[in-house]
Design a protein around this motif. Structure first.
Motif, mmCIF file in Angstrom:
data_model
loop_
_atom_site.group_PDB
_atom_site.id
_atom_site.type_symbol
_atom_site.label_atom_id
_atom_site.label_comp_id
_atom_site.label_asym_id
_atom_site.label_seq_id
_atom_site.Cartn_x
_atom_site.Cartn_y
_atom_site.Cartn_z
ATOM 1 N N PRO A 1 -7.612 -61.026 26.075
ATOM 2 C CA PRO A 1 -6.988 -62.069 26.535
ATOM 3 C C PRO A 1 -7.576 -62.853 27.748
ATOM 4 O O PRO A 1 -7.962 -61.995 28.649
ATOM 5 N N LEU A 2 -7.680 -63.977 27.935
ATOM 6 C CA LEU A 2 -8.011 -64.735 29.259
ATOM 7 C C LEU A 2 -6.869 -65.093 30.104
ATOM 8 O O LEU A 2 -5.635 -64.671 29.396
ATOM 9 N N LEU A 3 -6.653 -65.750 31.083
ATOM 10 C CA LEU A 3 -5.433 -66.094 31.961
ATOM 11 C C LEU A 3 -4.719 -67.292 30.968
ATOM 12 O O LEU A 3 -5.212 -68.136 30.462
ATOM 13 N N PRO A 4 -3.365 -66.990 31.076
ATOM 14 C CA PRO A 4 -2.597 -68.224 30.584
ATOM 15 C C PRO A 4 -2.872 -69.366 31.346
ATOM 16 O O PRO A 4 -2.997 -69.054 32.565
ATOM 17 N N ALA A 5 -2.901 -70.383 30.796
ATOM 18 C CA ALA A 5 -3.121 -71.717 31.534
ATOM 19 C C ALA A 5 -2.159 -72.988 30.999
ATOM 20 O O ALA A 5 -1.367 -72.545 29.906
ATOM 21 N N GLN A 6 -1.953 -73.945 31.614
ATOM 22 C CA GLN A 6 -1.215 -75.026 31.049
ATOM 23 C C GLN A 6 -2.009 -76.560 31.158
ATOM 24 O O GLN A 6 -2.777 -76.621 32.032
ATOM 25 N N ASP A 7 -2.018 -77.167 29.856
ATOM 26 C CA ASP A 7 -2.487 -78.433 30.020
ATOM 27 C C ASP A 7 -1.431 -79.443 29.777
ATOM 28 O O ASP A 7 -0.396 -79.314 29.547
ATOM 29 N N PHE A 8 -1.885 -80.677 30.056
ATOM 30 C CA PHE A 8 -1.020 -81.796 30.125
ATOM 31 C C PHE A 8 -1.704 -82.845 29.139
ATOM 32 O O PHE A 8 -2.858 -83.513 29.146
ATOM 33 N N LYS A 9 -0.816 -82.984 27.849
ATOM 34 C CA LYS A 9 -1.445 -83.790 26.746
ATOM 35 C C LYS A 9 -1.285 -85.031 26.829
ATOM 36 O O LYS A 9 -2.119 -86.080 26.357
ATOM 37 N N ARG A 10 -0.094 -85.701 27.531
ATOM 38 C CA ARG A 10 0.444 -87.094 27.645
ATOM 39 C C ARG A 10 -0.459 -87.805 28.641
ATOM 40 O O ARG A 10 -0.825 -87.292 29.657
ATOM 41 N N VAL A 11 -0.881 -88.902 28.260
ATOM 42 C CA VAL A 11 -1.723 -89.797 29.189
ATOM 43 C C VAL A 11 -1.017 -90.191 30.667
ATOM 44 O O VAL A 11 -1.734 -90.115 31.721
ATOM 45 N N GLY A 12 0.286 -90.106 30.606
ATOM 46 C CA GLY A 12 0.866 -90.625 31.955
ATOM 47 C C GLY A 12 1.650 -89.710 32.692
ATOM 48 O O GLY A 12 1.915 -88.595 32.432
ATOM 49 N N ASP A 13 1.695 -89.710 33.968
ATOM 50 C CA ASP A 13 2.644 -89.068 34.893
ATOM 51 C C ASP A 13 4.047 -88.722 34.351
ATOM 52 O O ASP A 13 4.539 -89.571 33.555
ATOM 53 N N GLY A 14 4.563 -87.545 34.528
ATOM 54 C CA GLY A 14 5.750 -87.095 34.038
ATOM 55 C C GLY A 14 5.684 -87.111 32.655
ATOM 56 O O GLY A 14 6.855 -87.203 31.858
ATOM 57 N N ASP A 15 4.554 -86.696 32.089
ATOM 58 C CA ASP A 15 4.594 -86.630 30.559
ATOM 59 C C ASP A 15 5.091 -87.755 29.840
ATOM 60 O O ASP A 15 5.856 -87.709 28.928
ATOM 61 N N THR A 16 4.345 -88.712 30.118
ATOM 62 C CA THR A 16 4.855 -90.092 29.297
ATOM 63 C C THR A 16 3.606 -90.738 28.649
ATOM 64 O O THR A 16 2.434 -90.275 28.934
ATOM 65 N N GLY A 17 3.924 -91.506 27.782
ATOM 66 C CA GLY A 17 2.722 -92.187 26.848
ATOM 67 C C GLY A 17 2.213 -91.252 25.933
ATOM 68 O O GLY A 17 2.690 -90.449 25.601
ATOM 69 N N PRO A 18 1.117 -91.973 25.176
ATOM 70 C CA PRO A 18 0.764 -91.091 23.807
ATOM 71 C C PRO A 18 -0.258 -89.671 24.446
ATOM 72 O O PRO A 18 -0.391 -89.735 25.305
ATOM 73 N N ASN A 19 -0.224 -89.009 23.339
ATOM 74 C CA ASN A 19 -0.985 -87.668 23.273
ATOM 75 C C ASN A 19 -2.523 -87.809 23.448
ATOM 76 O O ASN A 19 -2.851 -89.208 22.910
ATOM 77 N N THR A 20 -3.031 -87.305 24.496
ATOM 78 C CA THR A 20 -4.602 -87.388 24.560
ATOM 79 C C THR A 20 -5.183 -86.335 24.204
ATOM 80 O O THR A 20 -4.774 -85.234 23.835
ATOM 81 N N GLY A 21 -6.767 -85.872 24.322
ATOM 82 C CA GLY A 21 -7.152 -84.912 24.342
ATOM 83 C C GLY A 21 -6.926 -83.830 25.379
ATOM 84 O O GLY A 21 -7.004 -82.546 25.284
ATOM 85 N N GLY A 22 -6.327 -84.255 26.564
ATOM 86 C CA GLY A 22 -5.940 -83.378 27.595
ATOM 87 C C GLY A 22 -6.307 -84.065 28.968
ATOM 88 O O GLY A 22 -7.318 -84.581 29.021
#
Ligand code: AMP
Length: 427
Positions: free
Chosen positions: A209-230
């Motif tokens: 395993p590598l290090l656990p990471a977190q990504d942000f899929k939604r386009v807008g701050d506060g996880d708003t708007g449509p999903n994106t590639g990241g």
């Protein structure tokens, strides 16, 4: 292009890297920095990758025969496949068919990403915790499945969709409408809890395993708007349970790899495990058959172990005897700069400045009359490390501030909740 004459270690002298995004730019920098590598060739690459590799833009990277022929022509010792489409198309099979080691799963194993329903089937057989789900092909069964699980509704197109085939919505009509546009869909239970991406290098038998990471899929701050590639990522995760990786290896990774091997498609390459940390423990949201983008950027920024030698060990079944991974201390943060209109209708062809500093990784860029211009939705991935997450975050946003691209946008809250200690795993 890397100069000749460096030390030759494990036999991974000449490397062919497939892909053209910021993930591949991060991989290219890691591969080029490995003292064993004398020559790095990227197809098709991008202007950022061109700084560390010779580009071979003419080859169709989803054409298995064409890639295998190129690998033979250049005498590659290792082929590293960045994106999913070539893997699902069978590029790794064709390369291995020529006797050349390839970092990436076979087409049969890549179905773990290429078909959401296949992934669900494997998880069910392996007893892996995941959302309950129904596969639906018409609106009547879709409606029944939506009502079975209730809101928020999760509707996923069954095939590859570059991270954009998923709709999560409280609106039943919107969920039904998305299902109708996709044909075959997977409708599933909503998993509540913070998301984690865990990348696991696999050699057909061993898994690291590598290090656990977190990504942000939604386009807008506060996880708003449509999903994106990241839109951004960070690692490590100060809020994650200390035994998270161990837990996920035991409850998810080893059973999944064993089930794939049992089905005759043992997994070689990186298995991307997308998880939600729910009140019932970690549950799989999705598997991908390649590194995530932008999580790969933070992983590569922190990985100290020579990358080509490591991926070659995975591609040749020798991960078991590879020394333990070494990581730089501190943290890394990536913030994606996207073009105007992304994700719905990205505007391209705009001049970019400030993209020539270390850590500014190229995603959708091109050269036009010598000038660097935008050529995609996600344009740059500004990646920085720091002594801690707050310092890495500040450094990444400093890179973003130095970029100029008309109409561009980015999230301002990447890693912010983690820095503030506000990420909570449900008890
Ligand atoms: P996927 O392409 O499957 O990763 O889905 C894209 C994003 O949709 C994920 O990163 C999650 O944020 C969200 N998502 C997908 N499935 C679920 C689920 N069952 N519960 C909650 N969120 C989900």
């Amino acid at each position: 292009m890397i100069s000749a004459g460096r030390g030759v270690g494990c036999g991974v002298v000449r490397v062919l890297l497939l892909g053209s995004g910021a993930r591949e730019h991060a991989l290219a920098e890691g591969l080029a920095a490995d003292p064993a590598v004398r020559s790095l060739i990227a197809a098709p690459g991008n202007p950022g990758i061109a700084e560390v590799a010779a580009l071979h833009p003419g080859v169709e990277i989803t054409d298995p025969a064409a890639v295998a022929a190129l690998a033979v022509e250049i005498g590659a010792d290792l082929v590293v496949v960045g994106p999913e489409a070539p893997l699902v198309a069978g590029v790794a099979d064709a390369v291995r068919g020529k006797g050349i080691p390839c970092f990436g799963p076979s087409a049969a194993a890549a179905r773990i990403e290429g078909s959401k329903s296949f992934a669900k089937e494997v998880m069910a057989a392996a007893g892996v915790p995941t959302a309950r789900a129904r596969v639906c092909t018409d609106s009547a069964t879709a409606a029944t499945a939506l009502d079975e699980f209730g809101p928020p509704y999760v509707v996923k197109a069954d095939g590859l969709a570059a991270g954009k085939g998923v709709v999560v919505t409280p609106d039943r009509d919107a969920a039904l409408a998305h299902a109708a546009t996709c044909g075959r869909v997977v409708i599933e239970e909503y998993l509540a809890g913070p998301e984690v991406s865990l990348f696991v290098l696999c050699d057909g038998t061993a898994a690291v395993p590598l290090l656990p990471a977190q990504d942000f899929k939604r386009v807008g701050d506060g996880d708003t708007g449509p999903n994106t590639g990241g839109m951004g990522a960070y690692a490590p995760l100060p809020w994650a349970p200390p035994d998270l990786t161990e837990q996920v290896m035991a409850s998810v990774v080893h059973p999944t790899l064993a089930e794939l091997a049992r089905r005759g498609c043992a997994y070689t390459g990186v298995l991307y495990v997308g998880l939600a940390l729910t009140a019932r423990g970690p549950a799989v949201i999705e598997f991908n058959c390649r590194f995530g983008d932008p999580e790969a950027e933070v992983e590569m920024a922190l990985l100290e172990t020579p990358l080509a030698t490591l991926l070659h060990a995975a591609a040749t079944g020798r991960l078991g005897s590879h020394p333990p991974l070494r990581w730089r201390p501190g943290a890394a943060v990536t913030v994606v700069v996207a073009s105007a209109g992304y994700p719905a209708s990205p505007h391209t062809g705009d001049v970019i400045t400030g993209a020539d500093r270390p850590g500014v990784l190229h995603a959708g860029t091109a050269r036009r009359d010598g000038a660097l211009v935008s050529a995609g939705g996600r344009v740059l991935a500004c990646t920085a490390t720091g002594a801690d997450l707050a310092a890495a975050r500040a450094a990444a946003y400093e890179l973003v501030d130095g970029v100029s691209l008309a109409g561009s946008h980015h999230r301002t809250d990447i890693a912010l909740a983690a820095v503030r200690g506000e990420v909570r795993v449900p008890a």
